[in-house]
Design a protein around this motif. Structure first.
Motif, PDB file in Angstrom:
ATOM      1  N   THR A 251      16.762 -44.770  -4.580  1.00 48.71           N
ATOM      2  CA  THR A 251      17.961 -43.965  -4.378  1.00 48.71           C
ATOM      3  C   THR A 251      18.136 -42.965  -5.519  1.00 48.71           C
ATOM      4  OG1 THR A 251      18.957 -45.845  -3.295  1.00 48.71           O
ATOM      5  CG2 THR A 251      20.435 -44.098  -3.959  1.00 48.71           C
ATOM      6  N   ALA A 252      17.931 -43.424  -6.741  1.00 46.37           N
ATOM      7  CA  ALA A 252      18.170 -42.554  -7.898  1.00 46.37           C
ATOM      8  C   ALA A 252      17.155 -41.421  -7.982  1.00 46.37           C
ATOM      9  CB  ALA A 252      18.153 -43.372  -9.181  1.00 46.37           C
ATOM     10  N   ILE A 253      15.876 -41.732  -7.774  1.00 43.46           N
ATOM     11  CA  ILE A 253      14.872 -40.683  -7.988  1.00 43.46           C
ATOM     12  C   ILE A 253      14.861 -39.659  -6.854  1.00 43.46           C
ATOM     13  CG2 ILE A 253      13.376 -42.131  -9.413  1.00 43.46           C
ATOM     14  CD1 ILE A 253      11.497 -42.439  -7.062  1.00 43.46           C
ATOM     15  N   TYR A 254      15.459 -40.019  -5.728  1.00 47.19           N
ATOM     16  CA  TYR A 254      15.450 -39.125  -4.575  1.00 47.19           C
ATOM     17  C   TYR A 254      16.614 -38.132  -4.629  1.00 47.19           C
ATOM     18  CZ  TYR A 254      14.302 -38.284   0.411  1.00 47.19           C
ATOM     19  OH  TYR A 254      13.920 -37.747   1.596  1.00 47.19           O
ATOM     20  N   LEU A 255      17.638 -38.426  -5.455  1.00 48.93           N
ATOM     21  CA  LEU A 255      18.845 -37.593  -5.458  1.00 48.93           C
ATOM     22  C   LEU A 255      18.622 -36.121  -5.834  1.00 48.93           C
ATOM     23  CD1 LEU A 255      21.954 -37.338  -5.135  1.00 48.93           C
ATOM     24  CD2 LEU A 255      22.169 -38.077  -7.493  1.00 48.93           C
ATOM     25  N   PRO A 256      17.893 -35.834  -6.932  1.00 45.25           N
ATOM     26  CA  PRO A 256      17.781 -34.410  -7.316  1.00 45.25           C
ATOM     27  C   PRO A 256      17.150 -33.543  -6.227  1.00 45.25           C
ATOM     28  CG  PRO A 256      16.955 -35.815  -9.070  1.00 45.25           C
ATOM     29  CD  PRO A 256      17.208 -36.702  -7.894  1.00 45.25           C
ATOM     30  N   TYR A 257      16.355 -34.166  -5.356  1.00 44.01           N
ATOM     31  CA  TYR A 257      15.697 -33.420  -4.280  1.00 44.01           C
ATOM     32  C   TYR A 257      16.700 -32.689  -3.388  1.00 44.01           C
ATOM     33  CZ  TYR A 257      13.022 -32.521  -0.035  1.00 44.01           C
ATOM     34  OH  TYR A 257      12.442 -31.909   1.044  1.00 44.01           O
ATOM     35  N   PHE A 258      17.892 -33.265  -3.239  1.00 47.36           N
ATOM     36  CA  PHE A 258      18.877 -32.700  -2.309  1.00 47.36           C
ATOM     37  C   PHE A 258      19.777 -31.644  -2.922  1.00 47.36           C
ATOM     38  CE2 PHE A 258      17.860 -36.722  -0.337  1.00 47.36           C
ATOM     39  CZ  PHE A 258      17.621 -36.294   0.950  1.00 47.36           C
ATOM     40  N   LEU A 259      19.724 -31.509  -4.247  1.00 45.29           N
ATOM     41  CA  LEU A 259      20.619 -30.548  -4.881  1.00 45.29           C
ATOM     42  C   LEU A 259      19.937 -29.183  -4.938  1.00 45.29           C
ATOM     43  CD1 LEU A 259      21.917 -32.906  -7.696  1.00 45.29           C
ATOM     44  CD2 LEU A 259      23.047 -32.307  -5.557  1.00 45.29           C
TER      45      LEU A 259
ATOM     46  N   GLY B  73      29.939 -27.904  -6.474  1.00 45.58           N
ATOM     47  CA  GLY B  73      28.858 -27.412  -5.618  1.00 45.58           C
ATOM     48  C   GLY B  73      27.959 -28.509  -5.098  1.00 45.58           C
ATOM     49  N   SER B  74      27.936 -29.649  -5.804  1.00 48.14           N
ATOM     50  CA  SER B  74      27.062 -30.729  -5.348  1.00 48.14           C
ATOM     51  C   SER B  74      27.834 -31.866  -4.705  1.00 48.14           C
ATOM     52  CB  SER B  74      26.236 -31.255  -6.527  1.00 48.14           C
ATOM     53  OG  SER B  74      27.091 -31.615  -7.576  1.00 48.14           O
ATOM     54  N   LEU B  75      29.166 -31.774  -4.764  1.00 52.23           N
ATOM     55  CA  LEU B  75      29.994 -32.890  -4.285  1.00 52.23           C
ATOM     56  C   LEU B  75      29.711 -33.328  -2.839  1.00 52.23           C
ATOM     57  CD1 LEU B  75      32.184 -34.850  -5.213  1.00 52.23           C
ATOM     58  CD2 LEU B  75      33.896 -33.239  -4.383  1.00 52.23           C
ATOM     59  N   PRO B  76      29.663 -32.389  -1.877  1.00 54.21           N
ATOM     60  CA  PRO B  76      29.419 -32.838  -0.503  1.00 54.21           C
ATOM     61  C   PRO B  76      28.090 -33.569  -0.350  1.00 54.21           C
ATOM     62  CG  PRO B  76      30.085 -30.542  -0.531  1.00 54.21           C
ATOM     63  CD  PRO B  76      29.855 -30.938  -1.950  1.00 54.21           C
ATOM     64  N   ILE B  77      27.079 -33.099  -1.095  1.00 56.98           N
ATOM     65  CA  ILE B  77      25.769 -33.753  -1.021  1.00 56.98           C
ATOM     66  C   ILE B  77      25.872 -35.173  -1.574  1.00 56.98           C
ATOM     67  CG2 ILE B  77      23.382 -33.670  -1.830  1.00 56.98           C
ATOM     68  CD1 ILE B  77      23.675 -31.272  -0.253  1.00 56.98           C
ATOM     69  N   ILE B  78      26.583 -35.304  -2.701  1.00 51.65           N
ATOM     70  CA  ILE B  78      26.702 -36.630  -3.316  1.00 51.65           C
ATOM     71  C   ILE B  78      27.468 -37.566  -2.384  1.00 51.65           C
ATOM     72  CG2 ILE B  78      27.688 -37.896  -5.262  1.00 51.65           C
ATOM     73  CD1 ILE B  78      27.174 -35.357  -6.950  1.00 51.65           C
ATOM     74  N   LEU B  79      28.529 -37.045  -1.765  1.00 61.01           N
ATOM     75  CA  LEU B  79      29.316 -37.883  -0.857  1.00 61.01           C
ATOM     76  C   LEU B  79      28.502 -38.291   0.372  1.00 61.01           C
ATOM     77  CD1 LEU B  79      32.830 -36.169  -0.907  1.00 61.01           C
ATOM     78  CD2 LEU B  79      32.086 -38.257  -2.074  1.00 61.01           C
ATOM     79  N   ALA B  80      27.689 -37.347   0.864  1.00 53.06           N
ATOM     80  CA  ALA B  80      26.922 -37.637   2.081  1.00 53.06           C
ATOM     81  C   ALA B  80      25.627 -38.363   1.765  1.00 53.06           C
ATOM     82  CB  ALA B  80      26.630 -36.339   2.825  1.00 53.06           C
ATOM     83  N   TYR B  81      25.354 -38.560   0.474  1.00 58.25           N
ATOM     84  CA  TYR B  81      24.042 -39.048   0.082  1.00 58.25           C
ATOM     85  C   TYR B  81      23.584 -40.346   0.745  1.00 58.25           C
ATOM     86  CZ  TYR B  81      19.942 -39.846  -2.731  1.00 58.25           C
ATOM     87  OH  TYR B  81      18.658 -40.082  -3.119  1.00 58.25           O
ATOM     88  N   PRO B  82      24.484 -41.346   0.873  1.00 60.85           N
ATOM     89  CA  PRO B  82      24.028 -42.587   1.524  1.00 60.85           C
ATOM     90  C   PRO B  82      23.452 -42.344   2.925  1.00 60.85           C
ATOM     91  CG  PRO B  82      26.167 -42.901   0.513  1.00 60.85           C
ATOM     92  CD  PRO B  82      25.854 -41.449   0.392  1.00 60.85           C
ATOM     93  N   PHE B  83      24.122 -41.449   3.687  1.00 61.46           N
ATOM     94  CA  PHE B  83      23.610 -41.129   5.031  1.00 61.46           C
ATOM     95  C   PHE B  83      22.332 -40.316   4.929  1.00 61.46           C
ATOM     96  CE2 PHE B  83      28.199 -41.266   5.175  1.00 61.46           C
ATOM     97  CZ  PHE B  83      28.408 -42.229   6.149  1.00 61.46           C
ATOM     98  N   LEU B  84      22.414 -39.309   4.050  1.00 62.34           N
ATOM     99  CA  LEU B  84      21.275 -38.423   3.870  1.00 62.34           C
ATOM    100  C   LEU B  84      20.019 -39.224   3.611  1.00 62.34           C
ATOM    101  CD1 LEU B  84      22.524 -35.610   1.497  1.00 62.34           C
ATOM    102  CD2 LEU B  84      21.809 -35.429   3.852  1.00 62.34           C
ATOM    103  N   GLN B  85      20.116 -40.133   2.650  1.00 59.73           N
ATOM    104  CA  GLN B  85      18.934 -40.852   2.225  1.00 59.73           C
ATOM    105  C   GLN B  85      18.346 -41.658   3.376  1.00 59.73           C
ATOM    106  OE1 GLN B  85      19.064 -44.162  -0.123  1.00 59.73           O
ATOM    107  NE2 GLN B  85      17.200 -43.698  -1.236  1.00 59.73           N
TER     108      GLN B  85
END
Lengths: 295, 299
Positions: B110-118, A269-281
């Motif tokens: 990068t690390a602290i911002y991750l949970p925000y997106f889940l 359920g979180s995989l797409p977010i993790i994969l897209a994370y570099p862009f997202l951030q």
């Protein structure tokens, strides 16, 4: 006095500070890593609590099981359809609303009436029951449109984009109008290409929003076959008793435990977010700076 | 005049689809708040011939013993979330800004911002697993220090604080980045001048950094006030269970249960309406204050 231009010195406090910050960062990502480790571990190791941050007795069993379920693929398809329809619709309406509203009030009659009409929807809503009742009366229950139409105009994105549009030099627009382009043409050939970075940000906002939404799916879809992925995960990971999944069949397999199974679903359920994370951030940092610290 | 209108017409046409959407999906449901004053029977339809009952639904709710508790839970949980959600990111932004190494700085961000997106579904699943008293890794970890098992999600004393802590955990990265962006905008010359004058780290933080981002602090505080009655439906819904209703039930989850599970549509809408009116007042005041003190305008 060689340190005058280096206000950030390397001393005890700095080391302490760095250590503390690194510990907190670990606190933010270790839970996710733990879940991933559990999901790839054998049922026995997971149940016995041997798994920390690395899989024990590495196995794909829980993933094989999850992916063998038709419900999983059905809900994945619903989620992808939702993003496929929802995101373009969000972007289109955001552009169409933001462009006229970015005009001065002498260039567009009733501008402030329009602006308020949209703004009010951010301030007040009828609440859960009237919302549900309305969608039911429209006959939208159990249809993909119930997931994309109610949020079709993301007013916050409209605000971001209209502020972005206002930064575009007036001369560009005037030149286009003199060359005989109408407003529609001007939006499409000038404003949209110039705003690509802003639009990319808004597209990401919209995709994350659609991917992460679960409650509307749960509420508006009577038939679990119409659940988007997050709603499906919600019913099997969070709600304990499942009518549509046979737990006996699951236990028969013996290779997977409830815990490894849930972990694998959480990860998927979180995989797409993790994969897209570099862009997202990268984009979201720009986006929130654009949105929050203006003014 | 006529040519001006013709030139304007495309702009009005562009607004049309958006207007239709918000009328259908925002304004019609707003009209639906009339359910709060009815003994609503769904089969008769939203605009059907329903029986009007005046303020009966409101009266009924006010007399429910659980209502005061729910209101209190909502205010308690959300105000602590608001306060910590403002202070903790501020502290982190200042600490991050003090880091000399850009590599560490970026990795921490990068690390602290991750949970925000889940989503809270994903995070709820994670928290239920790691906080479990039977085999959850958090309790195991605490066990190493001789702490006895804590049922974070099933104990009324712990549940609200688990909600607050996990909310801060999910969201502080976002706030940190907003503050950090503001700190980056401060003129570095100020720090250099202060250094020459012999100011140390604390002096600089106190006299340059904090005043430098004062506007952002005011703005975020004021805007967050409008959210006082939103204690976090997504989070609570995914983490609570009947044994913690006493300490964890909030207005939104209450509305969900009495409305959709018990089918008391009128009563649930009355609670929702009450909440919306107060929220509207709070949000309008917070926008007004934000404009007053930080010159913040949404349009």
């Amino acid at each position: 006095m060689t340190t005058v231009h280096r206000s950030k010195k390397f001393d005890g406090i700095s080391v302490l500070n760095a250590t503390f910050l690194i510990l907190v960062s670990l606190l933010c990502i270790l839970p996710l890593i733990h879940i991933i480790a559990v999901s790839f571990s054998s049922s026995a190791a997971a149940s016995a609590g041997y798994v920390r941050l690395w899989p024990v007795d590495f196995t794909f069993a829980s993933y094989m099981y999850t992916m063998s379920r038709t419900e999983f693929w059905q809900s994945m398809l619903v989620s992808l359809t939702r993003i496929g329809i929802g995101t373009p619709l969000n972007l289109l309406l955001t552009i169409l609303v933001a462009y006229p509203l970015s005009k001065e009030s002498h260039a567009l009659r009733f501008r402030s009436v329009y602006a308020w009409a949209f703004f009010v929807t951010m301030l007040f809503n009828g609440g859960l029951i009237p919302w549900y009742t309305t969608l039911k009366e429209y006959g939208l229950l159990d249809s993909i449109w119930a997931l994309v139409l109610p949020g079709a105009v993301p007013v916050f994105s409209v605000v971001l984009l209209l502020n972005f549009f206002r930064e575009i030099p007036k001369e560009l627009e005037e030149a286009a109008l003199i060359d005989g382009a109408g407003h529609f043409r001007t939006v499409w050939s000038i404003f949209v290409p110039i705003s690509k970075p802003a639009l990319a940000t808004l597209a990401l906002f919209s995709m994350v929003e659609h991917w992460n939404s679960w409650f509307d799916g749960l509420l508006l879809m009577g038939n679990p076959a119409n659940y988007p992925l997050q709603s499906y995960i919600q019913t099997i990971v969070i709600q304990q008793n499942l009518s549509n999944m046979s737990r006996d069949a699951m236990l028969d397999l013996a290779l997977i435990s409830d815990r490894t199974l849930k972990s694998s679903q959480i990860f998927l359920g979180s995989l797409p977010i993790i994969l897209a994370y570099p862009f997202l951030q990268k984009y979201f940092v720009k986006g929130i700076v654009l949105g929050s610290v203006k003014g | 005049m006529r040519t001006k209108l013709r030139k304007e017409l495309p702009l009005h046409l562009m607004l049309l689809p958006g207007l239709v959407m918000i009328i259908l999906f925002s304004y019609v449901p707003m009209a639906g708040v009339m359910i709060a004053f009815q003994k609503f029977i769904p089969a008769k339809g939203l605009f059907g011939d329903q029986k009007w009952v005046g303020l009966d639904n409101f009266e009924y709710v006010m007399n429910l013993p659980s209502f005061t508790q729910v209101l209190w839970n909502t205010l308690f949980i959300s105000s602590l979330k608001l306060i910590l959600g403002l202070i903790i990111p501020l502290v982190f932004a200042i600490l991050l800004n003090e880091l000399a190494s850009n590599v560490i700085k970026r990795s921490v961000q990068t690390a602290i911002y991750l949970p925000y997106f889940l989503s809270w579904v994903v995070l709820g699943g994670i928290l239920i697993d790691i906080l479990s008293p039977s085999g959850g890794i958090v309790n195991e970890f605490l066990g190493w220090f001789g702490v006895s098992k804590i049922f974070f999600l099933g104990d009324n004393d712990w549940f609200p604080f688990t909600l607050i802590a996990s909310d801060v955990w999910k969201n502080f990265g976002y706030g940190t980045i907003v503050y950090l962006a503001a700190i980056t905008g401060i003129d570095p010359g100020l720090y250099e001048a202060a250094t020459i004058d012999g100011a140390n780290r604390w002096h600089k933080t106190w006299h340059i950094t904090i005043p430098g981002i004062r506007m952002v602090i005011v703005l975020l505080s004021v805007l967050s006030l409008g959210q006082l009655l939103n204690a976090g439906f997504d989070q609570v819904f995914n983490l609570y269970s009947p044994q913690v209703y006493e300490s964890g039930d909030i207005l939104d989850t209450f509305v969900y249960r009495i409305g959709l599970l018990d089918a008391q549509y009128g009563v649930a809408t009355a609670v929702g309406f009450f909440k919306s009116i107060i929220s509207l007042t709070l949000i309008s005041s917070s926008y007004f204050l934000a404009y007053r003190f930080a010159k913040y305008r949404i349009f």
